[in-house]
Design an enzyme around this catalytic site. Structure first.
Site, PDB file in Angstrom:
ATOM      1  N   ARG A 164      34.104  46.014  41.037  1.00  0.00           N
ATOM      2  CA  ARG A 164      35.334  46.132  40.221  1.00  0.00           C
ATOM      3  C   ARG A 164      35.143  47.139  39.071  1.00  0.00           C
ATOM      4  O   ARG A 164      35.585  46.913  37.950  1.00  0.00           O
ATOM      5  CB  ARG A 164      35.728  44.781  39.622  1.00  0.00           C
ATOM      6  CG  ARG A 164      36.131  43.748  40.611  1.00  0.00           C
ATOM      7  CD  ARG A 164      37.407  44.147  41.360  1.00  0.00           C
ATOM      8  NE  ARG A 164      37.937  43.029  42.109  1.00  0.00           N
ATOM      9  CZ  ARG A 164      37.452  42.628  43.278  1.00  0.00           C
ATOM     10  NH1 ARG A 164      36.450  43.279  43.839  1.00  0.00           N
ATOM     11  NH2 ARG A 164      37.975  41.588  43.893  1.00  0.00           N
ATOM     12  N   SER A 238      42.483  37.993  40.061  1.00  0.00           N
ATOM     13  CA  SER A 238      41.321  37.457  39.336  1.00  0.00           C
ATOM     14  C   SER A 238      41.346  37.936  37.894  1.00  0.00           C
ATOM     15  O   SER A 238      41.410  39.143  37.650  1.00  0.00           O
ATOM     16  CB  SER A 238      40.024  37.953  39.966  1.00  0.00           C
ATOM     17  OG  SER A 238      39.938  37.550  41.305  1.00  0.00           O
ATOM     18  N   GLU A 334      38.182  40.859  34.074  1.00  0.00           N
ATOM     19  CA  GLU A 334      38.395  41.924  35.049  1.00  0.00           C
ATOM     20  C   GLU A 334      39.690  42.671  34.712  1.00  0.00           C
ATOM     21  O   GLU A 334      39.808  43.870  34.910  1.00  0.00           O
ATOM     22  CB  GLU A 334      38.503  41.281  36.434  1.00  0.00           C
ATOM     23  CG  GLU A 334      38.279  42.234  37.570  1.00  0.00           C
ATOM     24  CD  GLU A 334      39.318  42.077  38.639  1.00  0.00           C
ATOM     25  OE1 GLU A 334      40.368  42.732  38.536  1.00  0.00           O
ATOM     26  OE2 GLU A 334      39.061  41.312  39.573  1.00  0.00           O
TER      27      GLU A 334
END
Ligand code: EPU
Length: 339
Positions: A164, A238, A334
């Site tokens: 990510r 997320s 994130e």
């Protein structure tokens, strides 16, 4: 010509459903328009590039000039006996592009079905799911340098894709707008169905023969069953990354919590599902007015309607604190928090 709208609500442009305003907003539909954008020295407030707005949490109004990427187009640019190179405009909706590759019989993106957002944002996050990430298929990125006012080409390696993560989130944060991405896809697909219950879902669906469509459909069904639809409940997927820890730390944790789930990432590192850590701290399904933690996936924070970014942020702080107290692990967000 670039049209500028003033004082615009961001509500339709972020999947978290935050009712914040932008002082100015423009839609970019063609690469030629980019040369008209002012440089940093001319426009003091700066520029904020928005794709599908699926990874932003706006906690305040936006001072920058918001540029929405709507550059479309998909085309095959080259092929050999094993591979095909397909280019997509940064403003293409990611899932539509995945469906196009699946229908064309090109393998590599099927496990990434139904991820929200646009093609141009995919390299920024190195989007990933069900054992695949775009690092595996990304060939080249074309991006407009908002500072130098010119195009630049990035190879897969130049993008420094990590979990990510990419150069566009670090050294070049806010500097580029990704106008198109080229993917290297397989003519003879290599299926990856071991991760995250895809095989089980295929059985439930009663599908005997593997195909790109079958895998894409299975992933779509799993995601729909676990993750909230942003069109119904505001969210940004997320909210936290899964933490990666050393084998020493993992060993100590496992002796205290023998049931702890993990994935080995190689090089003696262990990835722990943040959702499990959060659930163990009692947050799963937590609700405070119009915000909360999703009841089916503890990694997803939700806005049930009318929630504000600041309270989601405060909730995320509380979650970080309780996970740190119980497990000694510091969760990282994130989602990109604005403000
Ligand atoms: N789990 C819990 N409680 C929950 C949910 C999950 O304990 O509420 C545990 C279970 O042990 C489960 C494990 O966590 O087996 C993994 O759960 P899941 O397969 O749902 O995946 P994840 O690790 O929580 C990651 C990605 C998702 C991606 C899925 C599937 C990150 C930060 N998230 O979640 O990506 O869809 O894997 O591959 O890596 C996103 O980035 O927005 C996103 C949704």
């Amino acid at each position: 010509m670039i049209e500028i709208e003033k004082n615009i609500s961001l509500l339709p442009y972020n999947t978290f459903g935050m009712a914040r305003n932008a002082s100015a907003m423009s839609l970019i539909t063609h690469e030629d328009q980019l040369a008209e954008l002012p440089g940093h020295e001319e426009y003091q407030q700066g520029i904020l590039v928005l794709g599908g707005g699926s990874n932003f949490l706006f906690t305040t109004d936006v001072r920058e000039w918001v540029i929405r990427n709507n550059i479309k187009g998909k085309r095959i640019i080259d092929e050999d006996k094993d591979f095909v190179w397909v280019e997509a405009g940064g403003g293409e909706v990611w899932h539509n592009f995945v469906l196009y590759t699946v229908q064309s019989g090109f393998g590599g993106l099927e496990n990434l079905s139904l991820i929200p957002g646009k093609v141009g944002a995919a390299p920024v996050q190195n989007i990933g799911a069900y054992g695949a990430e775009i690092k595996d298929t990304l060939f080249r990125v074309k991006a407009w340098d908002l500072q130098q006012k010119c195009f630049r080409i990035f190879s897969n390696i130049d993008c420094r894709l990590g979990y990510r993560d990419s150069i566009f989130k670090n050294q070049y944060k806010g500097r580029f707008m990704i106008t198109s991405v080229i993917f290297q896809l397989r003519k003879k697909p290599v299926f990856n169905i071991e991760y995250g219950g895809i095989r089980k879902e295929l059985e439930v669906m009663g599908l005997k023969e593997l195909s790109l469509k079958a895998v894409s459909d299975a992933v779509t069904r799993i995601r729909r069953s676990k993750l909230p639809d942003p069109a119904v409940v505001g969210n940004a997927g997320s909210f936290f990354k899964n933490p990666v820890i050393s084998s020493d730390r993992f060993g100590r944790l496992e002796s205290r919590f023998p049931e702890i789930p993990f994935y080995e990432t190689g090089a003696g590192q262990y990835k722990i599902p943040a959702a499990w850590l959060i659930e163990q701290c009692g947050w799963k399904g937590f609700r405070d007015g119009n915000i909360g933690v999703h009841p089916r996936q503890a990694l997803v924070l939700v806005n049930y309607g009318g929630g504000n970014g600041k309270s989601i942020y405060d909730l995320s702080q509380k979650i970080i604190l309780s996970v740190s107290e119980k497990f000694g692990i510091l969760l990282e967000r994130e989602v990109q928090v604005y403000g």
